[in-house]
Design a protein around this motif. Structure first.
Motif, PDB file in Angstrom:
ATOM      1  N   ARG B  69       9.839  52.663  21.498  1.00 13.11           N
ATOM      2  CA  ARG B  69       9.248  52.062  22.698  1.00 13.11           C
ATOM      3  C   ARG B  69      10.296  51.719  23.746  1.00 13.11           C
ATOM      4  O   ARG B  69      10.019  51.737  24.937  1.00 13.11           O
ATOM      5  CB  ARG B  69       8.605  50.719  22.324  1.00 13.11           C
ATOM      6  N   ALA B  70      11.462  51.356  23.278  1.00 10.42           N
ATOM      7  CA  ALA B  70      12.501  50.940  24.224  1.00 10.42           C
ATOM      8  C   ALA B  70      13.246  52.143  24.788  1.00 10.42           C
ATOM      9  O   ALA B  70      14.187  51.983  25.556  1.00 10.42           O
ATOM     10  CB  ALA B  70      13.470  50.002  23.506  1.00 10.42           C
ATOM     11  N   LEU B  71      12.839  53.334  24.385  1.00 10.81           N
ATOM     12  CA  LEU B  71      13.588  54.518  24.817  1.00 10.81           C
ATOM     13  C   LEU B  71      12.804  55.433  25.748  1.00 10.81           C
ATOM     14  O   LEU B  71      13.352  56.021  26.668  1.00 10.81           O
ATOM     15  CB  LEU B  71      14.038  55.305  23.580  1.00 10.81           C
ATOM     16  N   LEU B  72      11.526  55.575  25.450  1.00  9.55           N
ATOM     17  CA  LEU B  72      10.683  56.389  26.330  1.00  9.55           C
ATOM     18  C   LEU B  72       9.513  55.529  26.791  1.00  9.55           C
ATOM     19  O   LEU B  72       9.035  54.675  26.044  1.00  9.55           O
ATOM     20  CB  LEU B  72      10.126  57.609  25.584  1.00  9.55           C
ATOM     21  N   ALA B  73       9.054  55.798  27.991  1.00 10.02           N
ATOM     22  CA  ALA B  73       7.966  54.996  28.542  1.00 10.02           C
ATOM     23  C   ALA B  73       6.701  55.165  27.701  1.00 10.02           C
ATOM     24  O   ALA B  73       6.490  56.206  27.078  1.00 10.02           O
ATOM     25  CB  ALA B  73       7.700  55.406  29.979  1.00 10.02           C
ATOM     26  N   GLU B  74       5.865  54.147  27.725  1.00 11.73           N
ATOM     27  CA  GLU B  74       4.643  54.168  26.906  1.00 11.73           C
ATOM     28  C   GLU B  74       3.676  55.252  27.369  1.00 11.73           C
ATOM     29  O   GLU B  74       2.748  55.603  26.650  1.00 11.73           O
ATOM     30  CB  GLU B  74       3.952  52.814  26.956  1.00 11.73           C
ATOM     31  N   PHE B  75       3.897  55.791  28.575  1.00 11.64           N
ATOM     32  CA  PHE B  75       2.979  56.824  29.051  1.00 11.64           C
ATOM     33  C   PHE B  75       3.498  58.226  28.787  1.00 11.64           C
ATOM     34  O   PHE B  75       3.121  59.165  29.465  1.00 11.64           O
ATOM     35  CB  PHE B  75       2.642  56.613  30.532  1.00 11.64           C
ATOM     36  N   TYR B  76       4.399  58.343  27.826  1.00  9.10           N
ATOM     37  CA  TYR B  76       4.769  59.658  27.289  1.00  9.10           C
ATOM     38  C   TYR B  76       3.797  59.985  26.160  1.00  9.10           C
ATOM     39  O   TYR B  76       3.287  59.080  25.495  1.00  9.10           O
ATOM     40  CB  TYR B  76       6.212  59.619  26.767  1.00  9.10           C
ATOM     41  N   ILE B 113      16.787  61.840  24.269  1.00 11.14           N
ATOM     42  CA  ILE B 113      16.991  60.656  23.421  1.00 11.14           C
ATOM     43  C   ILE B 113      17.826  61.056  22.211  1.00 11.14           C
ATOM     44  O   ILE B 113      18.778  60.371  21.828  1.00 11.14           O
ATOM     45  CB  ILE B 113      15.631  60.066  22.969  1.00 11.14           C
TER      46      ILE B 113
END
Ligand code: SF4
Ligand code: SF4
Lengths: 456, 388
Positions: B69-76, B113
């Motif tokens: 969650r802290a690496l890619l936005a939640e809308f991925y 990532i």
């Protein structure tokens, strides 16, 4: 309350006067486009990198899809197009540029049924969205974001697969080879040549569509103006390193459209010369862009077009001069020295590849940290642009790099390019205030002596 | 499956559900061999196999997303967020390198990532030209295939000989053909295997060495008897370009009065749709395979004016006799969201009932899906001719 938007108590922003002149140039451009067909022009719809000099040389009228969607959003006129898109079946989580523009396609088609005037939307004549003239063909020039390419593939289908489409492929600059880096290495050279060769093919396609030989001299001329305008833009941007800042990121946002799609002309050069001169004049007279500038920040993310004026006032209210951002310093003919005006194709190809969504994180990090240092910034604000995965993908990594390597704090807030519903004002407000307080605390503690790392 | 699952089938299921255990066993049997994480959708695994590596298509591993969650936005999309989570929590450490050959921007985000969090790992991105109609596309794709070959040779230290590559191509073709037969049997009216079992077979083929998989699958199929299709509503499942739909969802679909007769899922026909030519230059054959895949089952991530997913879907429905289509759209999957209205329009014009279900990596509203599927089933049943 989260999401509520209140007006700043006092407007501490001092926008450049020239942006109004730019606004008029842009308005004239669109008016001109709406009547282009009546003047016997062929119309091309395109997306991505600024191909307008090519179209100008080919004697076409051009509509940049994102620009039109952005304009609708900036004028709060995106509603009808987005509704038409939603009715057609586009999900609200889809890139709002694409769904606004596809909504325009739907409206355009509804308006042109049975007539070829190209002026559309009988029932919606008053709405700008419906004024867009239908295209004669499409050209896609999207680097970095796969959505951009697919969007045009869908436009082609929405228009019944009748109109020709030309697609340019851009290799993503992954930057993994030992010699890779910004503007250098075999990957860069090969990609540049590959895109340049496609641009030459595009010229053949344009000749076929227009039935005329392509005017290379006109391309050189247009690019000569654009190169000069870009140089002046860079000079103006460099002047903004001054303290206090004479102009901000928001002023440059207002100048995106002129550099990105207005015709290459003396008027364009004059505009950017005047912008630069106005900035120089402010420095000479000690006029700042933000009253009582206290903080200097970086802004990452594609622009929230619904909120341009609002955001500029909001940051100024807190004494914040936003000065640099991926969308300004690292986009829009930002490396004019690459353009050889006598044979501009290669330099154009390189600029399309330099789209700020087309680099791997290593390069983005290099650019962002460079700009943070050059403009002596205190922190970063990330516009987590809800429906733009291309811009948001590397943001967390960039925030971490800024923290680890420069000790700069950052915040994230949510919004979108062309859909106001995703913007949460309360979140931006509370996070911004918290970050500014943290910056204050750090300042009070004093800077580390030279040679010491900010982090153990 | 009506028959008791054989030991071989159970082993396939085991691999599908726990690829890491299989990777461990493979390593033990291949000391020094490299295990490559392959990201969907078009990477030529044959090249890696011919270099003696184990190319494993990384699965959405169904763990809840925590650090990712802290690496890619939640809308991925759920798949890419899950990949980021696998990297962040060390679940990716079973792989020696990451190889991808695609251009979905969300997948590139997840690949970033991996590269940033594991700076010492080779993370290769080779973009296969996705604009398919250009006159220069064949040469460009062939060039990228050769680049992939060079990169694999560099990483594994093993040259990819023409003969080895030929053998790998044959092995993958053989395995694909066998699974395809199962899917064809399903469309033709015999439903010997449930959608979950078919998915397990396909996932295991994405993980395992193809020679081993083929042998095990043959064993699993021996003695398996087809059963006549019952009169549940015949549906086609469409979508899920990169990751497998949840097993629970497949079960709910079949429990709600529908029977899956065909699909164009990545974990279905899409993955198996096309073989690589066994004659001629193998690199050119892999390039041809990439191009033909998009014609056999068009993909919304490619740009090809004369290949349409909607046309394909209509043909498939006619061919299988599916009475309805269920679109499984992973939330935030942009290519799918862009193309979906075209699919809907085509099916509406052909008067084929359809239902769109937006799936998520976690927290799927299965019960509300059940209601909607039941409604689709009802709607479809009412269209059947009434025999008095
Ligand atoms: S997702 Fe972002 S980069 Fe991609 S087309 Fe939309 S606005 Fe452009
Ligand atoms: S194609 Fe869709 S499912 Fe696959 S990585 Fe891209 S967004 Fe995710």
């Amino acid at each position: 309350m989260l999401g509520s938007i209140e007006k700043p108590v006092e407007d501490k922003s001092n926008r450049l006067g020239m942006t109004r002149v730019g606004g008029q140039m842009i308005a004239d451009y669109w008016e001109d486009l709406f009547t282009a067909r009546e003047r016997g022009k062929q119309i091309v719809w395109y997306n991505g990198g600024a191909l307008n000099p090519m179209f100008q040389a080919a004697g076409l009228a051009w509509c940049h899809g994102e620009a039109f969607a952005a304009r609708l959003a900036a004028q709060r006129l995106e509603g009808p197009a987005q509704l038409a898109g939603a009715e057609y079946g586009y999900n609200a989580e889809l890139c709002s540029y694409s769904r606004t523009h596809l909504g325009c396609s739907v409206l355009t088609l509804q308006g042109t049924e049975g007539d070829q005037t190209g002026v559309v939307g009988v029932h919606d004549q008053e709405v700008l969205a419906a004024k867009l003239p239908a295209p004669d063909f499409f050209v896609n020039n999207y680097a970095g974001c796969s959505t951009g390419q697919q969007w045009d593939g869908i436009s082609y289908r929405v228009f019944g697969k009748q109109l020709p489409i030309f697609n340019i492929s851009h290799p993503f600059l992954w930057g993994n080879k030992p010699d890779s880096g910004y503007l250098r290495g075999a990957e860069w050279e090969q990609a540049s040549q590959f895109v340049a060769s496609q641009l030459r093919e595009l010229i053949g396609f344009l000749e076929h569509q227009t039935g005329r030989p392509f005017d290379y001299d006109a391309l050189s001329e247009s690019m000569t103006y654009i190169k000069r305008a870009a140089e002046l833009r860079r000079e103006g941007l460099d002047l903004c390193k001054a303290k206090p800042a004479p102009a901000t990121f928001w002023d440059w946002i207002a100048s995106v459209a002129p550099i990105n799609f207005l015709p290459g002309s003396q008027a364009l050069v004059d505009y950017f010369a005047d912008v630069r001169d106005e900035i120089q004049g402010r420095i000479d007279h000690g006029v700042s862009a933000v009253k009582d500038e206290k903080y200097r920040l970086y802004f990452d993310g594609i622009m929230n077009w619904n909120k341009l004026g609002y955001l500029s006032r909001k940051f100024a209210e807190h004494g914040v001069a936003v000065l640099a951002g991926r969308y300004i310093q690292n986009a829009f003919w930002q490396e004019p020295h690459l353009i050889d005006t006598s044979d501009p194709i290669l330099g154009m190809a390189q600029h399309y590849l330099l789209c700020p969504t087309n680099h791997g994180v290593k390069t983005l990090e290099h650019l962002a940290l460079r700009d943070c240092e050059d403009y002596d910034l205190d922190g970063l604000v990330f516009h987590s642009t809800r429906t733009c995965r291309a811009f948001t993908g590397p943001q967390r990594l960039l925030a971490k790099a800024a923290q680890d390597k420069l000790g700069l704090p950052s915040i994230f807030f949510e919004g979108d390019v062309a859909d106001a519903s995703f913007y949460k004002d309360g979140i931006l407000e509370s996070r911004l205030v918290a970050m500014l307080e943290a910056i204050d605390v750090r300042r009070e503690r004093g800077a580390l002596p030279d040679g010491f790392s900010a982090f153990a | 499956m009506t028959d008791t699952p054989s030991e071989a089938m159970e082993r396939l299921v085991g691999v599908a559900r726990d690829p890491r255990a299989y990777i461990g066993r493979w390593r033990a049997g291949h000391p020094g061999g490299a295990v490559l994480a392959i990201l969907p959708m078009n990477f030529p695994r044959e090249l890696a196999h011919a270099a003696g590596a184990l190319p494993v298509i990384v699965q959405d591993d169904q763990e809840p997303i925590t650090e990712g969650r802290a690496l890619l936005a939640e809308f991925y999309c759920g798949y890419t967020r899950n990949l980021a989570d696998q990297v962040a929590t060390g679940r990716f450490d079973v792989y020696d390198a990451v190889f991808s050959a695609d251009h979905c921007i969300q997948l590139i985000g997840a690949t970033e990532i991996a590269r940033t969090l594991r700076p010492d790992t080779t993370v290769f991105l080779g973009m296969l030209n996705s604009s398919m109609n250009d006159s220069w596309a064949p040469a460009k794709v062939t060039e990228t295939m050769a680049e992939i070959q060079a990169e694999i040779e560099r990483f594994t230290g093993n040259p990819v000989g023409r003969e080895e590559l030929g053998r790998s191509i044959e092995a993958y073709n053989r395995d694909r053909r066998l699974i395809r037969q199962l899917l064809d049997t399903r469309s033709a009216g015999e439903a010997a295997l449930s959608p979950v079992q078919l998915q397990d077979i396909i996932v295991s083929s994405m993980v395992m060495d193809p020679v081993e998989h083929h042998a095990l699958l043959l064993e699993a199929l021996a003695g398996l008897h087809g059963t006549e299709r019952d009169d549940r509503v015949r549906v086609h499942l469409s979508g899920h370009l990169c990751h497998a739909p949840r097993r629970e969802l497949l079960e709910v679909i079949e429990d709600s009065g529908a029977i899956v007769v065909d699909d164009d899922l990545y974990h279905g026909k899409r993955y198996l749709s096309t073989d690589v030519a066994e004659e001629g230059d193998p690199i050119a054959a892999l390039a041809g395979w990439y191009a033909r895949r998009n014609v056999t089952i068009p993909c919304p991530t490619r740009v090809q004016q004369d290949a349409d997913w909607d046309t394909y879907l209509l043909d498939a429905v006619r061919h299988s006799g599916a009475e309805a289509v269920i679109h499984l759209v992973p939330k935030f999957c942009e290519p799918h969201m862009l193309y979906y209205p075209e699919l809907r329009k085509a099916l509406d014009a052909a008067d084929i009932p359809q239902l769109q279900l937006e799936t998520e990596h976690e927290g799927m509203p299965l019960e509300s899906f059940r209601t909607r599927i039941e409604a689709l089933v009802e709607r479809t049943l009412r269209r059947r001719p009434v025999h008095v």
